[in-house]
Design a protein around this motif. Sequence first.
Motif, PDB file in Angstrom:
ATOM      1  N   ASP A 291      31.216  18.353  36.908  1.00 35.02           N
ATOM      2  CA  ASP A 291      30.316  19.086  36.012  1.00 35.02           C
ATOM      3  C   ASP A 291      28.876  18.598  36.174  1.00 35.02           C
ATOM      4  OD1 ASP A 291      32.328  20.658  34.981  1.00 35.02           O
ATOM      5  OD2 ASP A 291      32.659  19.406  33.209  1.00 35.02           O
ATOM      6  N   LEU A 294      27.484  20.045  39.340  1.00 28.86           N
ATOM      7  CA  LEU A 294      27.231  21.475  39.177  1.00 28.86           C
ATOM      8  C   LEU A 294      25.928  21.719  38.427  1.00 28.86           C
ATOM      9  CD1 LEU A 294      28.057  24.448  39.335  1.00 28.86           C
ATOM     10  CD2 LEU A 294      29.411  24.101  37.256  1.00 28.86           C
ATOM     11  N   ARG A 295      25.707  20.989  37.349  1.00 27.96           N
ATOM     12  CA  ARG A 295      24.464  21.152  36.586  1.00 27.96           C
ATOM     13  C   ARG A 295      23.250  20.838  37.463  1.00 27.96           C
ATOM     14  NH1 ARG A 295      27.010  17.229  32.688  1.00 27.96           N
ATOM     15  NH2 ARG A 295      28.427  18.473  31.395  1.00 27.96           N
ATOM     16  N   HIS A 297      22.966  20.820  40.778  1.00 28.69           N
ATOM     17  CA  HIS A 297      22.806  21.796  41.857  1.00 28.69           C
ATOM     18  C   HIS A 297      22.193  23.086  41.323  1.00 28.69           C
ATOM     19  CE1 HIS A 297      23.648  23.966  45.547  1.00 28.69           C
ATOM     20  NE2 HIS A 297      24.325  24.871  44.867  1.00 28.69           N
ATOM     21  N   THR A 298      22.678  23.569  40.198  1.00 30.05           N
ATOM     22  CA  THR A 298      22.177  24.812  39.625  1.00 30.05           C
ATOM     23  C   THR A 298      20.714  24.677  39.222  1.00 30.05           C
ATOM     24  OG1 THR A 298      24.399  25.312  38.791  1.00 30.05           O
ATOM     25  CG2 THR A 298      22.559  26.527  37.823  1.00 30.05           C
ATOM     26  N   ALA A 299      20.368  23.566  38.599  1.00 29.71           N
ATOM     27  CA  ALA A 299      18.983  23.352  38.172  1.00 29.71           C
ATOM     28  C   ALA A 299      18.062  23.212  39.376  1.00 29.71           C
ATOM     29  CB  ALA A 299      18.893  22.119  37.281  1.00 29.71           C
ATOM     30  N   ARG A 300      18.533  22.582  40.439  1.00 25.28           N
ATOM     31  CA  ARG A 300      17.707  22.453  41.648  1.00 25.28           C
ATOM     32  C   ARG A 300      17.414  23.833  42.238  1.00 25.28           C
ATOM     33  NH1 ARG A 300      20.587  19.084  44.220  1.00 25.28           N
ATOM     34  NH2 ARG A 300      19.387  17.211  43.741  1.00 25.28           N
ATOM     35  N   LEU A 301      18.420  24.671  42.320  1.00 30.41           N
ATOM     36  CA  LEU A 301      18.193  26.021  42.835  1.00 30.41           C
ATOM     37  C   LEU A 301      17.185  26.774  41.967  1.00 30.41           C
ATOM     38  CD1 LEU A 301      21.820  27.138  43.824  1.00 30.41           C
ATOM     39  CD2 LEU A 301      19.977  26.370  45.332  1.00 30.41           C
ATOM     40  N   ALA A 302      17.221  26.539  40.662  1.00 32.24           N
ATOM     41  CA  ALA A 302      16.289  27.225  39.762  1.00 32.24           C
ATOM     42  C   ALA A 302      14.853  26.810  40.035  1.00 32.24           C
ATOM     43  CB  ALA A 302      16.659  26.943  38.310  1.00 32.24           C
ATOM     44  N   ALA A 326      16.803  24.827  32.366  1.00 32.64           N
ATOM     45  CA  ALA A 326      18.038  24.422  33.042  1.00 32.64           C
ATOM     46  C   ALA A 326      18.005  22.948  33.407  1.00 32.64           C
ATOM     47  CB  ALA A 326      18.250  25.275  34.294  1.00 32.64           C
ATOM     48  N   SER A 327      16.874  22.465  33.889  1.00 32.36           N
ATOM     49  CA  SER A 327      16.805  21.074  34.330  1.00 32.36           C
ATOM     50  C   SER A 327      16.833  20.104  33.158  1.00 32.36           C
ATOM     51  CB  SER A 327      15.549  20.840  35.169  1.00 32.36           C
ATOM     52  OG  SER A 327      14.384  20.901  34.379  1.00 32.36           O
ATOM     53  N   ALA A 330      20.354  19.939  32.036  1.00 31.68           N
ATOM     54  CA  ALA A 330      21.153  19.172  32.990  1.00 31.68           C
ATOM     55  C   ALA A 330      20.890  17.680  32.849  1.00 31.68           C
ATOM     56  CB  ALA A 330      20.846  19.630  34.413  1.00 31.68           C
TER      57      ALA A 330
END
Length: 386
Positions: A291, A294-295, A297-302, A326-327, A330
């Motif tokens: 988890d 995942l947080r 990775h998702t925040a980095r893409l954002a 998001a970051s 996270a």
Amino acid sequence: MVDHRLSEEHEALRQSVEAFARKEVAPVIGEYYERAEFPYPLVRGMANMGLFGLPVAEEQGGMGGDYFALCLALEELARVDSSVAITLEAGVSLGVMPISRFGNEQQKRQWLPRLASGEVLGAFGLTEPGGGSDAGATRTTAVLDGDEWVVNGSKSFITNSGTDITALVTVTAVTGEKPDGGKEISTILVPAGTPGFTVAPKYSKVGWNASDTHELSFDNCRVPAENLLGERGRGYAQFLSILTEGRVAIAALGVGLAQGCVDECLRYAGEREAFGHRIGGYQAIQFKLADMELRTHTARLAYYDAASRMLRGESYRKQAAAAKLASSNAAMDNARDATQIFGGYGFMNETPVGRFYRDAKILEIGEGTSEVQRMLIARELGLPSA
């Protein structure tokens, strides 16, 4: 084709900052943090690497890079420590960029070479004691008296405002009244040491203890009329632009903290034994780490998406707010899970995750609270403001 791979230049920068963070920052930052001491040697190290001038044109004394380069540097620094990262973030996005974006040629020549080199720091005086998120409620005033601005008021929670190398603060102030009766807000450059400009003792903070934060007061503080930054009455629009950029940078910092939590927990899970087994073999720990990854990775893409839109000259207000939200989520969630994985050791200040836990909360507050980010996203979706 969508490609998130870094260019050779960006990857080389990322690796050099990663090495600096691991070799220079990590071994000493805990002591600075516990003493609540500003780490001048580490700031000099970042200056020597050219980090304060990353997004500044070479003719202005910078490195001629882009804003994404700054974000990559912030992420790598925050993987180890957020105090050092926020010193760079505020020094560039709030100290350098207002002058780079809105200064006239004389102001750029006077300030940018020293700021971009890291020889001196600049700060941005926006937040006020009674204002908080309502930046439009500015009470600080600047009255034009002959060829001087007379500034009166106060600012709170201002980063990099009281160090030995702080050279100036860019201050938002009410300079008149607009035709519709609203406040005319402008930005004024106030050099450090100007009579009437007082820096209060440093705050006692929960986190970011090795960064510099003060309340500022202005009592009939006089600066030359030419210290007006940009167009009179455009100060509100200017700082909104600066804050939008800054949200992408803060998002990168938050991703760095979240990644640092993953790094530390992976190491610890491979060493710590409980009930006869390394804890990394237990599914409960594996799920937490999955988890956390995942947080992150998702925040980095954002923030990558927001930064890429910025560099292409596209609108990115919604993406910047989403990345910052998001970051910060996270970072906060990962810091909590990391502390749980470390158990009692995670509650000790000498461990990195102990610092991460203390540092994460401010990311949900500074440079626009999480509630403000949700408001901005809703407005960008076309929903009416209250």
